[in-house]
Each structure stands twice: as structure tokens, then as C-alpha cells.
Scaffold this motif. Sequence first.
Motif, mmCIF file in Angstrom:
data_model
loop_
_atom_site.group_PDB
_atom_site.id
_atom_site.type_symbol
_atom_site.label_atom_id
_atom_site.label_comp_id
_atom_site.label_asym_id
_atom_site.label_seq_id
_atom_site.Cartn_x
_atom_site.Cartn_y
_atom_site.Cartn_z
ATOM 1 N N TRP A 1 0.755 -0.934 -0.316
ATOM 2 C CA TRP A 1 0.150 -0.038 0.056
ATOM 3 C C TRP A 1 0.618 1.240 0.590
ATOM 4 O O TRP A 1 0.559 2.454 -0.572
ATOM 5 C CB TRP A 1 -0.973 -0.531 1.610
ATOM 6 N N GLY A 2 1.942 1.507 0.851
ATOM 7 C CA GLY A 2 2.772 2.472 0.519
ATOM 8 C C GLY A 2 3.288 2.388 -0.648
ATOM 9 O O GLY A 2 3.577 4.060 -0.649
ATOM 10 N N THR A 3 4.318 1.843 -0.747
ATOM 11 C CA THR A 3 4.496 1.772 -2.720
ATOM 12 C C THR A 3 3.392 2.726 -3.690
ATOM 13 O O THR A 3 3.599 3.314 -4.278
ATOM 14 C CB THR A 3 4.445 0.339 -3.299
ATOM 15 N N ILE A 4 2.169 1.692 -3.565
ATOM 16 C CA ILE A 4 1.284 2.049 -4.691
ATOM 17 C C ILE A 4 0.383 4.155 -4.070
ATOM 18 O O ILE A 4 0.849 4.780 -4.464
ATOM 19 C CB ILE A 4 -0.223 1.916 -4.415
ATOM 20 N N VAL A 5 0.510 4.265 -2.455
ATOM 21 C CA VAL A 5 0.249 5.590 -2.036
ATOM 22 C C VAL A 5 1.477 6.632 -2.732
ATOM 23 O O VAL A 5 1.286 7.312 -3.504
ATOM 24 C CB VAL A 5 -0.058 5.961 -0.948
ATOM 25 N N ASP A 6 2.753 6.199 -2.703
ATOM 26 C CA ASP A 6 3.218 6.872 -3.490
ATOM 27 C C ASP A 6 3.667 7.027 -4.718
ATOM 28 O O ASP A 6 4.037 7.936 -5.805
ATOM 29 C CB ASP A 6 4.921 6.150 -2.929
ATOM 30 N N ARG A 7 2.909 6.371 -5.639
ATOM 31 C CA ARG A 7 3.066 6.312 -7.327
ATOM 32 C C ARG A 7 2.020 6.643 -7.457
ATOM 33 O O ARG A 7 2.301 6.809 -8.656
ATOM 34 C CB ARG A 7 2.869 4.769 -7.909
ATOM 35 N N PHE A 8 0.867 6.049 -7.237
ATOM 36 C CA PHE A 8 -0.647 6.245 -8.016
ATOM 37 C C PHE A 8 -0.782 8.371 -8.175
ATOM 38 O O PHE A 8 -0.983 8.821 -9.059
ATOM 39 C CB PHE A 8 -1.401 6.105 -6.148
ATOM 40 N N PRO A 9 0.057 9.198 -6.776
ATOM 41 C CA PRO A 9 -0.648 9.918 -7.638
ATOM 42 C C PRO A 9 0.177 10.707 -8.744
ATOM 43 O O PRO A 9 -0.403 11.342 -9.473
ATOM 44 C CB PRO A 9 0.054 11.048 -6.689
ATOM 45 N N THR A 10 1.499 9.614 -9.681
ATOM 46 C CA THR A 10 1.899 10.886 -10.147
ATOM 47 C C THR A 10 1.077 10.457 -11.360
ATOM 48 O O THR A 10 0.444 10.795 -12.776
ATOM 49 C CB THR A 10 3.365 10.055 -11.073
ATOM 50 N N THR A 11 0.412 8.817 -11.711
ATOM 51 C CA THR A 11 -0.078 8.082 -12.979
ATOM 52 C C THR A 11 -2.011 9.188 -12.736
ATOM 53 O O THR A 11 -2.001 9.919 -13.929
ATOM 54 C CB THR A 11 -0.514 7.204 -12.881
ATOM 55 N N LEU A 12 -2.583 9.421 -11.928
ATOM 56 C CA LEU A 12 -3.257 10.174 -11.620
ATOM 57 C C LEU A 12 -3.320 11.291 -12.258
ATOM 58 O O LEU A 12 -4.852 12.059 -12.446
ATOM 59 C CB LEU A 12 -3.890 10.022 -10.431
ATOM 60 N N SER A 13 -2.060 12.305 -12.113
ATOM 61 C CA SER A 13 -1.769 13.298 -12.561
ATOM 62 C C SER A 13 -2.167 13.634 -13.771
ATOM 63 O O SER A 13 -2.349 14.470 -14.368
ATOM 64 C CB SER A 13 -1.108 13.558 -11.656
ATOM 65 N N ILE A 14 -0.724 12.510 -14.408
ATOM 66 C CA ILE A 14 -1.015 12.480 -15.918
ATOM 67 C C ILE A 14 -2.032 12.403 -16.598
ATOM 68 O O ILE A 14 -2.142 13.035 -17.237
ATOM 69 C CB ILE A 14 -0.389 11.912 -16.190
ATOM 70 N N ALA A 15 -2.605 11.136 -16.072
ATOM 71 C CA ALA A 15 -4.157 11.408 -16.652
ATOM 72 C C ALA A 15 -4.741 12.440 -16.701
ATOM 73 O O ALA A 15 -5.817 12.522 -17.119
ATOM 74 C CB ALA A 15 -5.248 9.793 -15.888
ATOM 75 N N LEU A 16 -5.067 12.654 -15.128
ATOM 76 C CA LEU A 16 -6.996 13.988 -15.280
ATOM 77 C C LEU A 16 -6.106 15.495 -15.905
ATOM 78 O O LEU A 16 -6.872 15.898 -16.473
ATOM 79 C CB LEU A 16 -6.888 14.197 -13.593
ATOM 80 N N GLY A 17 -4.809 15.554 -15.859
ATOM 81 C CA GLY A 17 -4.120 17.117 -16.394
ATOM 82 C C GLY A 17 -4.354 16.931 -17.856
ATOM 83 O O GLY A 17 -4.952 17.762 -18.347
ATOM 84 N N GLY A 18 -3.992 15.644 -18.429
ATOM 85 C CA GLY A 18 -3.744 15.394 -19.487
ATOM 86 C C GLY A 18 -5.325 15.650 -20.153
ATOM 87 O O GLY A 18 -5.681 15.712 -21.788
ATOM 88 N N ALA A 19 -6.078 14.659 -19.382
ATOM 89 C CA ALA A 19 -7.624 14.313 -19.924
ATOM 90 C C ALA A 19 -8.132 16.384 -19.834
ATOM 91 O O ALA A 19 -8.806 16.706 -21.397
ATOM 92 C CB ALA A 19 -8.527 13.346 -18.567
ATOM 93 N N ALA A 20 -7.670 16.917 -19.024
ATOM 94 C CA ALA A 20 -8.453 18.092 -19.261
ATOM 95 C C ALA A 20 -8.205 19.172 -20.079
ATOM 96 O O ALA A 20 -8.727 19.476 -20.656
ATOM 97 C CB ALA A 20 -7.688 18.857 -17.580
ATOM 98 N N VAL A 21 -6.731 19.138 -20.567
ATOM 99 C CA VAL A 21 -6.420 19.424 -21.513
ATOM 100 C C VAL A 21 -6.889 19.050 -23.828
ATOM 101 O O VAL A 21 -7.373 19.984 -23.835
ATOM 102 C CB VAL A 21 -4.855 19.318 -21.245
ATOM 103 N N PHE A 22 -7.329 17.923 -23.102
ATOM 104 C CA PHE A 22 -7.937 16.983 -24.637
ATOM 105 C C PHE A 22 -8.839 17.556 -24.460
ATOM 106 O O PHE A 22 -9.301 18.066 -25.465
ATOM 107 C CB PHE A 22 -7.234 16.075 -24.681
ATOM 108 N N LEU A 23 -9.941 17.350 -23.211
ATOM 109 C CA LEU A 23 -10.843 17.779 -23.385
ATOM 110 C C LEU A 23 -11.504 19.461 -23.453
ATOM 111 O O LEU A 23 -12.389 20.239 -24.526
ATOM 112 C CB LEU A 23 -12.266 17.753 -21.951
#
Lengths: 327, 325
Positions: free
Chosen positions: B99-121
Motif C-alpha cells: 500500500w505504501g508503494t502504491i500511495v507513493d506511485r498513484f498520484p503520478t499516474t493520476l496527475s498525468i491522466a487527469l491533467g491530460g484529460a483536462a487539456v484534451f477536453l
Amino acid sequence: MDDAFLSVRDLHVRFRTEDGTVHAVDGLSFDVPRGRTLGIVGESGSGKSATGLAVLGLHDPRTTTVTGSVRLGGQEITGAPEPVLEKLRGNTVAMVFQDSLTALSPYHTVGHQIAEPFRKHTGASRREARQRAVDMLGKVGIPHPALRVDDYPHQFSGGMRQRAMIAMALVCDPQLLIADEPTTALDVTVQAQILDLLKDLQQQTGTAIVLITHDLGVVARTADDVLVMYAGRAAERGTVRDVLRTPRHPYTWGLLGSMPRLWTPVDQPLTPVPGAPPSLLTPPPGCPFHPRCAHTERVGGDRCRTERPELPPGRGAACHLGEERTR
Amino acid sequence: MLRFLARRLLGALVITVLISAITFFLFFALPAEPALMSCGKNCTPDAVALINKNLGLDQPVPVQYWHYMAGIVAGRDFTVGHCPAPCFGYSFSNQQPVWGTIVDRFPTTLSIALGGAAVFLVVGTGLGLLAAAFRGTWIDKLFSSLSLVGNALQIYFVGVVALAVLVSGLHWMDNPAYHPITEDPVKWFTGMLIPWLVLSIIFIANYSRMTRSLMIEQLAEDHVRTARAKGMGRRTVFFRYAFRGALAPVVTLFGIDLGSLFGGAIITEFTFSLHGLGRLAVSSVSETDLPTLMGVMLVGCTAIVVANIVVDATYALIDPRVRLA
Ligand SMILES: Nc1ncnc2c1ncn2[C@@H]1O[C@H](COP(=O)(O)OP(=O)(O)OP(=O)(O)O)[C@@H](O)[C@H]1O
Ligand SMILES: [Mg+2]
């Protein structure tokens, strides 16, 4: 008719299509005085809606050419700039469309759609406009208008939607109302209620009405004057009484023959005018009705095929048959 | 709306549990013995037995699954110590809590996905609106030619070009890096900018073309003509009536694209050597680190399921005819 509120002279509407130019309205002239109702009748494709849209200047200039004169209370509509038209639309002249399900926006409440033009044209506040919408809904006979004002169109029945659309059209007390087949999508009882409503409201406000329909029964019930259209032209014009009692154009004879009557046996087919309307891409020369007309032999020579009959001003028919017009 | 959300969340829970069960049993049907992987090179049978006991691997698979799921909800006690909830077990490769590793890594992927989605939308629909408003003019034609090019682009290609031009060549932007938004929002933004642009560029063409044709369709609708007949101005008609109608299908398309969005985010991660969930998943596969892989899969699934619910709720907010029950 100098006091006509709506005055249309030599109106032409041409659509540019891939197949060529569709001459949907071809030299139409008519007048509608205040407080009166003109019924425009004709088969599908005869140019009725194209005429109605031209009165509001709603045709798309990229694909449509509108020429001639449309005057509203003396103000010229054809060629007027868009901001001028926007001030007139919904304010001086309003339109009711046929299919209330597609003609109302599914994304906004009925109340919003009624209040919106009122705010725009009168500068009323949000609350005043909302109150006005409630009042208008009540006026057109929606029960519990204060509760229904926030409903969406899909929550209304077809008849109620049509009433709401009438409320929307009349919210700024327009001096002219164009109703394009306002009852065609409705069943007979509701149809009668809507037509009575239009008449009532007209008596209160003195609005001039153009009632577009392909149903002479609707005209007989509601209109004062009739304009019979055929292939984009006026075939016959007169008061409802005159035209229905003593029709002068063979096309009107056919239309009257095809009118369902209470005493027509249900299983007896109606007698429509035989044949199909001409193509508006390549209109026939002479009288547009001659290919379907059973009376061309009674006219001397080749006139029906070569010479375009003119509609005299006032009561009359665009036909070469002389005074001996009888069915 | 609340009832809808409750129902959908329940459904999401069922789906996630199902997926977890399927993956769990699949992993344990593998011929490999997990304890061996955890044990390393110089392994004795005794060591394996000890590990099996410590990790609870000596019990039947359904019991293990039950302990696993219970651990996520309530935490779990191993012989080596307590693993607090949500407990996804310990990694085989570095013995850290998953869980600690996931908490560490997840925000990176989430940031990329959400920000990318906002930009292309925003950019995609924006360009589509422009093309529709100026239909038939040179703007429209330029956009439609550009969208042909945009359609052919691939993330890794655009990524390399963007790095070469924007970072190495012109020094306009920083090298892509992840800084937590909670620590330094500005750094977070500048570090994510290139990944966002690169991820969004493959979607922009699609969304602008779609928005354009939807708008042209909507502008010909009866209710748009009615709005004009009421005297509404061009802008009101364009945005309040036509765009409103075009929005619902755009949201639907976005819901369909969620999968490709996360996929694209992972490719973007790799392109810029960012450490997100995608990289974690791949390394856990190559190291046969089952607990980590399980954890990543569950968290990824949950994210997509939740995103789907958000999309559906948005759709219902846009179109009042959609009944939520
Ligand atoms: N936007 C358009 N582009 C091309 N042709 C058109 C367009 N609108 C109408 N027409 C054509 O113009 C003619 C007249 O159409 P119009 O809609 O005015 O008929 P109508 O009398 O209202 O018929 P209906 O009873 O079916 O409503 C028809 O031949 C129709 O096909
Ligand atoms: Mg029509």
C-alpha cells in the motif's frame, strides 16, 4: 388593405442544393391585418414553412436566397441585418412550430424557455420573468403552472408542450404569430382545444395570426382568410367563407374533395387530387398545376401549358378558366 | 442523485471484489511457488516453509483470499508484525508494504491522466467549436487537415520530439518530473506540462472533429431554430442551446475513452521515465512480485470504475432526460 400588419410582396425563396436550385416560394404576395387570421393551406412541399421562416428572416443565408418584400408594421425584413431581426423575433413576431418535442430544447426547463425571450426583450429581472412564465403557462391552460414551470419538456404531454410553446411565443405580446402546423402532431380533441386557445388569445390581444396547415378543416374552424398555395405560388385567395363555399381554383376543388367529413363513411377512401406536385427544381412552364388539372381542355389553346396565370389582388384564383368556373 | 450514487458505488464494489477474486485465484493457479520468489537465491526448504507460514501461504487458497480481503478492510497480523488497513500485503521484492508503494506511485499516474484529460477536453472541444463556428472557412479547413496529422501521432514519438524541441532545444520547459501538488503546486504544474501535452495530443484531433460534427448537427436541430425564432443572439444560441446538446455525446465518448486514457497515461509515464503505477505494474510482473501486482490491479480497476461513475453522473447532469434511479 393598407392597414395590414404583415405585408408580403413578390416573395421568392430559393434553396441551393447539390441537385440545383429549389424554388420553394415563387412570387408570393399576401397581407394579414391586425386581429385577423390568415390560413395558408397546401400539400406537403408547397412552400408553406419556407414562407413562414422568411417572415422571421430565419433562412440560412449560406444556402438560401430570399428576395421580394416582407414588411412588419412597415419595417422591411428581407435583407435586414441580424441584430435588427433579433429584436423583432419573439418580440414583434413569434413562431409556433409543429413538433413540440423537437422544437423545445430538452436541456432547459419549460419555464426557462418561456422566460428567456421575455428577459431579453423587456429587460425584466430573473424573478419577474419567472413570474411571467408562470402567468403565461396559466393563461394557456396548464394546470398548477407554478409547479410545472420547472419541469422539462419531456415531462409534459404533447398537448401541454404545444400549449407551452404557444406561451413561449406569446410571452412578449407579439403583434404577429406564425403558427406552422401547430396541431398536426396532436389528436383531434387536443387539436380543437389548441385552436380554440389560439382564437381566445387572439381576441384578448388582437394579434395577427398566420396559420399554416394542410388541413382545410383547421382553416374552416380558425381562420378568417385563406391562401391556397401550390408549388410555391398562390393558387387562390379569399375569405374562408368565399373560398370554402365557392372555390374557384381546380386545385382547391380537389383539396375540398379530399377533406374528411363527418358523414364520409370510414371505409370510403378520400379523393385526393390525383398525381403528385411538380418538382421545384424544374417547375413546369405555364400554370404549375396543369399536369394534374382535369380542366385544361376548357381553356382555349395551349394557355395552361405556356402562360402563367396571375392571381388578381383580393379575392381570386390564379387560373385561366374564365367566369364559367364550375366544378 | 444520491440513490444513483449509492447504487453505482455498490455495483462498483461488487465488480472490484469479483475482479480481485478472479486475479487472486489466477495467480495462485500459477505453477510458480510464491515463497520461492520471495526467498531469493540461497534458499533452503526450511526457509521456504517458514516464509509460507509467515505469509499464510500454507493455507487453502479460499482462506488466503479471505484473509487478503479482510486485510484490505481491517488490517492484518503477520508473524512478522501488524500490517495496518488497507493492507495489501508485503512486496516480495523489497519486503515493503504494498500500500505504501502504491500511495507513493498513484498520484503520478493520476496527475498525468487527469491533467491530460483536462487539456484534451478543453482544447479538443474548443477547437471543434471554433471549426463549427467558422465552418467552411480557412480556419475549419486548417483544423481538419491538422486533425488528420494529429490522428496519426503516437505518444512515444511526440514525447521524444517534445523533449528534444521544448526541453533540450529551446529550453522552454523543464524536464518532466513529478513533484507532489501538496508540496509545490507550481513545480507540479511545470513538471507535468509536457506529459499532459503529449498525452492529450493524440486525443485532441478526435475530440475536435467529434465536437465539430456534433455542433453542426445540433445547429440544424429544431430547438436551435426555435431559440433563434425567440430572438436569442448568435452566441446564446451557439453555446446555451447547440453546445449543450453536443456536450452529452462528448461526455459519452470520454467515458468510452477512460481505458485508453489510463493506458495512454502509462505509456506517457514510460516515455518520460516517471515512476507511476504503470512502471510499478511492469516491474512487479518481471519480478513476479504478486502482492504488488495484485494491489496495482485492484487500485487501477477501482480508479476506472470510479471514473465511470463520475462520467455517468455528469451525463445525467447534462441531459435531464436521463433518469437516475
Ligand atoms: N433547407 C432546405 N434545403 C433545401 N430544400 C428545402 C429546404 N427546406 C425546404 N426545402 C424544400 O422546399 C420545398 C418547400 O418546403 P416547405 O418546408 O416550405 O414545405 P411545406 O409546405 O411546409 O411542407 P410540409 O407540409 O411538408 O411542411 C420542399 O420541396 C422542400 O423539399
Ligand atoms: Mg412545413
